[in-house]
Design a protein around this motif. Structure first.
Motif, PDB file in Angstrom:
ATOM      1  N   ASP A  24      11.116  23.835 -24.173  1.00 20.93           N
ATOM      2  CA  ASP A  24      10.992  25.279 -24.394  1.00 20.93           C
ATOM      3  C   ASP A  24      10.577  25.537 -25.833  1.00 20.93           C
ATOM      4  OD1 ASP A  24      13.816  25.205 -22.447  1.00 20.93           O
ATOM      5  OD2 ASP A  24      12.048  26.323 -21.810  1.00 20.93           O
ATOM      6  N   TYR A  25       9.811  26.581 -26.036  1.00 23.64           N
ATOM      7  CA  TYR A  25       9.394  26.930 -27.389  1.00 23.64           C
ATOM      8  C   TYR A  25       9.621  28.415 -27.623  1.00 23.64           C
ATOM      9  CZ  TYR A  25       5.050  28.409 -25.085  1.00 23.64           C
ATOM     10  OH  TYR A  25       4.128  29.009 -24.261  1.00 23.64           O
ATOM     11  N   THR A  26       9.706  28.775 -28.883  1.00 17.92           N
ATOM     12  CA  THR A  26      10.039  30.157 -29.204  1.00 17.92           C
ATOM     13  C   THR A  26       8.865  30.927 -29.801  1.00 17.92           C
ATOM     14  OG1 THR A  26      10.836  29.469 -31.391  1.00 17.92           O
ATOM     15  CG2 THR A  26      12.463  29.600 -29.609  1.00 17.92           C
ATOM     16  N   ASN A  27       7.901  30.222 -30.379  1.00 23.61           N
ATOM     17  CA  ASN A  27       6.817  30.892 -31.091  1.00 23.61           C
ATOM     18  C   ASN A  27       5.620  31.122 -30.164  1.00 23.61           C
ATOM     19  OD1 ASN A  27       4.810  31.724 -32.883  1.00 23.61           O
ATOM     20  ND2 ASN A  27       5.532  30.383 -34.512  1.00 23.61           N
ATOM     21  N   SER A  28       5.329  32.365 -29.864  1.00 22.75           N
ATOM     22  CA  SER A  28       4.223  32.683 -28.959  1.00 22.75           C
ATOM     23  C   SER A  28       2.858  32.393 -29.579  1.00 22.75           C
ATOM     24  CB  SER A  28       4.303  34.145 -28.532  1.00 22.75           C
ATOM     25  OG  SER A  28       4.245  34.976 -29.671  1.00 22.75           O
ATOM     26  N   SER A  52      -3.351  26.275 -24.475  1.00 27.59           N
ATOM     27  CA  SER A  52      -2.659  27.469 -23.982  1.00 27.59           C
ATOM     28  C   SER A  52      -3.486  28.260 -22.973  1.00 27.59           C
ATOM     29  CB  SER A  52      -2.269  28.372 -25.148  1.00 27.59           C
ATOM     30  OG  SER A  52      -3.415  28.786 -25.864  1.00 27.59           O
ATOM     31  N   LYS A  68       3.376  30.094 -19.890  1.00 29.91           N
ATOM     32  CA  LYS A  68       3.367  30.837 -21.155  1.00 29.91           C
ATOM     33  C   LYS A  68       4.342  32.003 -21.147  1.00 29.91           C
ATOM     34  CE  LYS A  68      -1.125  31.366 -21.201  1.00 29.91           C
ATOM     35  NZ  LYS A  68      -1.546  30.358 -20.183  1.00 29.91           N
ATOM     36  N   LYS A  71       7.529  30.602 -21.882  1.00 28.33           N
ATOM     37  CA  LYS A  71       7.485  29.731 -23.063  1.00 28.33           C
ATOM     38  C   LYS A  71       8.113  28.375 -22.715  1.00 28.33           C
ATOM     39  CE  LYS A  71       7.476  33.288 -26.672  1.00 28.33           C
ATOM     40  NZ  LYS A  71       7.879  34.481 -25.924  1.00 28.33           N
ATOM     41  N   HIS A  72       7.583  27.784 -21.668  1.00 25.18           N
ATOM     42  CA  HIS A  72       8.172  26.560 -21.135  1.00 25.18           C
ATOM     43  C   HIS A  72       7.065  25.601 -20.717  1.00 25.18           C
ATOM     44  CE1 HIS A  72      11.082  24.062 -18.940  1.00 25.18           C
ATOM     45  NE2 HIS A  72      10.153  23.972 -18.013  1.00 25.18           N
ATOM     46  N   SER A  92       4.293  21.179 -30.387  1.00 23.41           N
ATOM     47  CA  SER A  92       3.443  22.366 -30.314  1.00 23.41           C
ATOM     48  C   SER A  92       2.681  22.520 -31.618  1.00 23.41           C
ATOM     49  CB  SER A  92       4.294  23.614 -30.059  1.00 23.41           C
ATOM     50  OG  SER A  92       5.024  23.475 -28.868  1.00 23.41           O
TER      51      SER A  92
END
Lengths: 111, 114
Positions: A24-28, A52, A68, A71-72, A92
């Motif tokens: 998982d990521y937090t920054n779009s 992306s 997207k 965010k996974h 990422s």
């Protein structure tokens, strides 16, 4: 603050079955995602990547999926083999000059 | 091609000592970077360089200096080592500014600070 998270530190899978590793990521703003594999006492090696603008990329037994909106991303290994036993890092890319890694998941494939 | 070469592979330092971890690549890569790997923390970016004469900070730059006088070399300097800098350090390089997916890593340098 961890921008890329791998919440499962370890995973054990039987040979021949599917291995699913999650990230998982937090920054779009991240626009490129990669998976690396690391054996003990060696440097990480590139496995597979996804832009992306895509939601799936496949390379042999390895497939990466990107969601997207959630965010996974996930890495699927089918079929799993004992030689796949390693630590897997998702990463990422931000602004094309910083590659941020997750904490890693140790995969063990048993006979 | 040797790829990315790191020296030394192992080093033990006392608190307050200084040292330099060497990194060299023979692939004519513009991009080079240093990471540290700690248990439960993954790989964290220390410093990176997009070309000779250009360096920038990563996620955890404090306590480390870098310079990039040539395309081939990217040394990492610890000016006054602390126990918190005990870690495995990886140098990596890539072909260009935009990631194509291939970041080539060295075999790592294990540093212990007593």
């Amino acid at each position: 603050d961890q921008q890329v998270k791998q919440n499962s530190p370890s995973l054990s899978v039987q040979e021949g079955r599917i291995s699913i590793l999650n990230c998982d990521y937090t920054n779009s703003m991240f626009d490129y995602f990669l998976w690396y594999k690391k054996y003990p006492a060696e440097g990480p090696t590139f496995l597979i990547s996804i832009s992306s603008i895509k939601d799936k990329n496949e390379d042999g037994r390895f497939t990466v999926f990107l969601n997207k909106s959630a965010k996974h991303l996930s890495l699927h290994i089918v079929p799993s083999q004992p030689g796949d036993s390693a630590v897997y890092f998702c990463a990422s890319a931000l602004n094309t000059d910083k590659l941020i890694f997750g904490t890693g998941t140790r995969l063990q494939v048993f006979p | 091609n040797a790829g990315v070469t790191q020296t030394p592979k192992f080093q033990v330092l006392k608190t307050g000592q200084s040292m330099t971890l060497q990194c060299a690549q023979d692939m004519n890569h513009e991009y080079m970077s240093w990471y540290r790997q700690d248990p439960g923390m993954g790989l964290r970016l220390i410093h990176y360089s997009v070309g000779a004469g250009i360096t920038d900070q990563g996620e955890v730059p404090n306590g480390y200096n870098v310079s990039r006088s040539t395309t081939e070399d990217f040394p990492l300097r610890l000016l006054s080592a602390a126990p918190s800098q005990t870690s495995v350090y990886f140098c990596a390089s890539s072909l260009g500014l935009a990631f194509t997916g291939e970041l080539f890593f060295g075999e790592g340098s294990r540093l212990t600070v007593l």
